[in-house]
Design an enzyme around this catalytic site. Structure first.
Site, PDB file in Angstrom:
ATOM      1  N   SER A 131      39.769  42.495  39.003  1.00 55.29           N
ATOM      2  CA  SER A 131      39.972  43.060  40.342  1.00 55.29           C
ATOM      3  C   SER A 131      41.354  42.715  40.886  1.00 55.29           C
ATOM      4  O   SER A 131      42.017  43.565  41.485  1.00 55.29           O
ATOM      5  CB  SER A 131      38.866  42.634  41.303  1.00 55.29           C
ATOM      6  N   ASP A 175      45.052  34.420  41.324  1.00 58.09           N
ATOM      7  CA  ASP A 175      44.895  35.584  40.450  1.00 58.09           C
ATOM      8  C   ASP A 175      45.975  36.645  40.698  1.00 58.09           C
ATOM      9  O   ASP A 175      46.585  37.166  39.768  1.00 58.09           O
ATOM     10  CB  ASP A 175      43.505  36.212  40.637  1.00 58.09           C
ATOM     11  N   TYR A 225      30.891  31.154  45.787  1.00 58.35           N
ATOM     12  CA  TYR A 225      32.335  30.881  45.899  1.00 58.35           C
ATOM     13  C   TYR A 225      32.695  30.608  47.366  1.00 58.35           C
ATOM     14  O   TYR A 225      33.352  29.627  47.692  1.00 58.35           O
ATOM     15  CB  TYR A 225      33.124  32.085  45.369  1.00 58.35           C
TER      16      TYR A 225
HETATM   17  C1  GLA Z   1      38.591  32.892  41.280  1.00 57.50           C
HETATM   18  C2  GLA Z   1      39.462  33.053  42.518  1.00 57.50           C
HETATM   19  C3  GLA Z   1      40.731  32.197  42.429  1.00 57.50           C
HETATM   20  C4  GLA Z   1      40.389  30.752  42.087  1.00 57.50           C
HETATM   21  C5  GLA Z   1      39.405  30.687  40.916  1.00 57.50           C
HETATM   22  C6  GLA Z   1      38.904  29.293  40.666  1.00 57.50           C
HETATM   23  O1  GLA Z   1      39.246  33.390  40.159  1.00 57.50           O
HETATM   24  O2  GLA Z   1      39.819  34.403  42.679  1.00 57.50           O
HETATM   25  O3  GLA Z   1      41.457  32.283  43.618  1.00 57.50           O
HETATM   26  O4  GLA Z   1      39.897  30.073  43.201  1.00 57.50           O
HETATM   27  O5  GLA Z   1      38.278  31.520  41.089  1.00 57.50           O
HETATM   28  O6  GLA Z   1      39.945  28.464  40.286  1.00 57.50           O
END
Ligand code: GLA
Length: 390
Positions: A131, A175, A225
């Site tokens: 994404s 990301d 999360y």
């Molecule tokens: C996902 C989130 C990132 C980060 C990771 C864990 O990928 O999008 O921002 O927090 O989890 O490290």
């Protein structure tokens, strides 16, 4: 039609041409791996991502109407979008694009209506950030098409806000940052507090990075999360009250401070804070070890991260644990851990070149027997960040 880089990119551009009879702007933006530094980005710690050679490909060109047609080749679906009323829709794939437009508009800039075709080969739900790859490709293309004048950093921040506000996942910056800043053969040590970063070469000698994909993504992933993020904020609030408002994030809190407050903190918050403060330290020393070429020490840190994510941060799952556990007695594996947000997706492993295929076969059979799931392996090849292909 100009030739672009991969068959998938060519296909995206060709479909666009056939559908809209003009040459599109064609953009690629990759997925990422993260070597170490998990759940540290939104706590202002360090991360160590690299862009991969799998990407989202977006072809777009202005439309002459206030409407645009968007086609997702992966979903085999299309929608018509009214640019005068940008709002979430039930097609979740389209929300990744709508969220970007919404953020550009909120920043006071405008986006010309556009038609678009896109596809990607970043496996969805694998923890390789398909994404973020799409969001990064879209903002990169819109920046170009509308002369928005945004730097890569501004684009990453805008894409993060879109994910936070429009999609509703309170993710950190890692990301999008990696998708927009990646370079082939390089990892990036990013300081998520002051946003400074440093590239260094990924030199693994006889070893390589492979991902083992659990093939699952548990439905609580996004809500869990957001809960983890809240628990970290609760921790910060506690430390501010006890030690002063200068503590802005868990980056400003040490492992010793957390341990000293054990009896005062709710058990869950204590565990989350302990993991994060340890992981921030661990990532820094792991980066030093990697730069020195001490892969064995680096690998041990990966296992330690997994333990923390499993028992303290509690974002692992049976499938991830079984794949990490299965590598423990393999002398050809230096390190393994779950990667990304958790509750499914991939493990990341450092494996001797000669052992990769045998290891995969062994894990594949064990995983099928234990979890009744199909295992997929990706041999990681690093790649370039967001770029215009044509
Ligand atoms: C996902 C989130 C990132 C980060 C990771 C864990 O990928 O999008 O921002 O927090 O989890 O490290």
């Amino acid at each position: 039609m100009r030739q672009s880089h991969t068959p998938l990119a060519n296909w995206v551009a060709q479909v666009f041409q056939q559908e809209f009879s003009v040459d599109p702007l064609l953009v690629a933006s990759p997925g990422r791996v993260n070597l170490i530094g998990e759940h540290t980005d939104y706590n202002h710690g360090f991360v160590l991502p690299a862009a991969v050679d799998k990407a989202a490909y977006v072809a777009l060109a202005p439309s002459n109407l206030p409407l645009g047609k968007w086609i997702s080749l992966d979903m085999e679906a299309s929608i018509e979008v009214n640019f005068e009323a940008i709002a979430p829709v039930s097609e979740s794939w389209a929300n990744y694009l709508l969220g970007i437009i919404d953020q550009v508009q909120k920043s006071g800039k405008s986006v010309k209506p556009f038609n678009c075709v896109f596809a990607g080969d970043v496996p969805i739900g694998s923890g390789m950030s398909s994404s973020a790859a799409l969001e990064s490709a879209v903002i990169f293309a819109l920046n170009q098409m509308n002369d928005l004048g945004l730097s890569r950093w501004e684009m990453a921040q805008l894409a993060q806000r879109s994910e936070n506000e429009f999609i509703g996942v309170k993710c950190g910056i890692m990301d999008m940052f990696a998708s927009l800043h990646g370079k082939a053969n390089q990892v990036i040590r990013l300081d998520c507090r002051d946003l400074s970063f440093e590239y260094f070469p990924l030199e693994l000698g006889d070893y390589r990075i492979v991902l083992f994909d659990t093939g699952v993504k548990h439905s609580l992933a996004d809500s869990a999360y957001n809960t983890r993020r809240q628990q970290c904020e609760t921790g910060v609030h506690f430390f501010q009250q006890h030690f002063g408002p200068h503590l802005q994030s868990l980056r400003d809190v040490s492992v010793t401070m957390v341990q000293a407050c054990r009896s005062l903190l709710p058990a869950e918050v204590y565990n989350r804070c302990l993991y994060v403060t340890e992981e921030i330290q661990r990532t820094l020393s792991a980066c030093d070890e990697l730069q020195k070429g001490d892969l064995a020490a680096f690998g041990l840190k990966m296992y330690a991260t997994h333990e923390g994510l499993r028992h303290l941060y509690e974002v692992s799952c049976a499938e991830l644990d079984s794949l990490v556990d299965a590598t423990q007695n393999e002398s050809q594996v230096l390190g393994a851990r779950m990667m990304g947000g958790g509750f499914g997706g991939c493990t990341i492993n450092i494996v001797h070149n000669d052992a990769v295929e045998d290891l995969f076969e062994k894990l594949r059979l064990a995983y099928l027997k234990e979890m009744n799931q199909h295992l997929t392996m990706y041999k990681v090849v690093t790649g370039e960040g967001a770029r215009v292909l044509a």
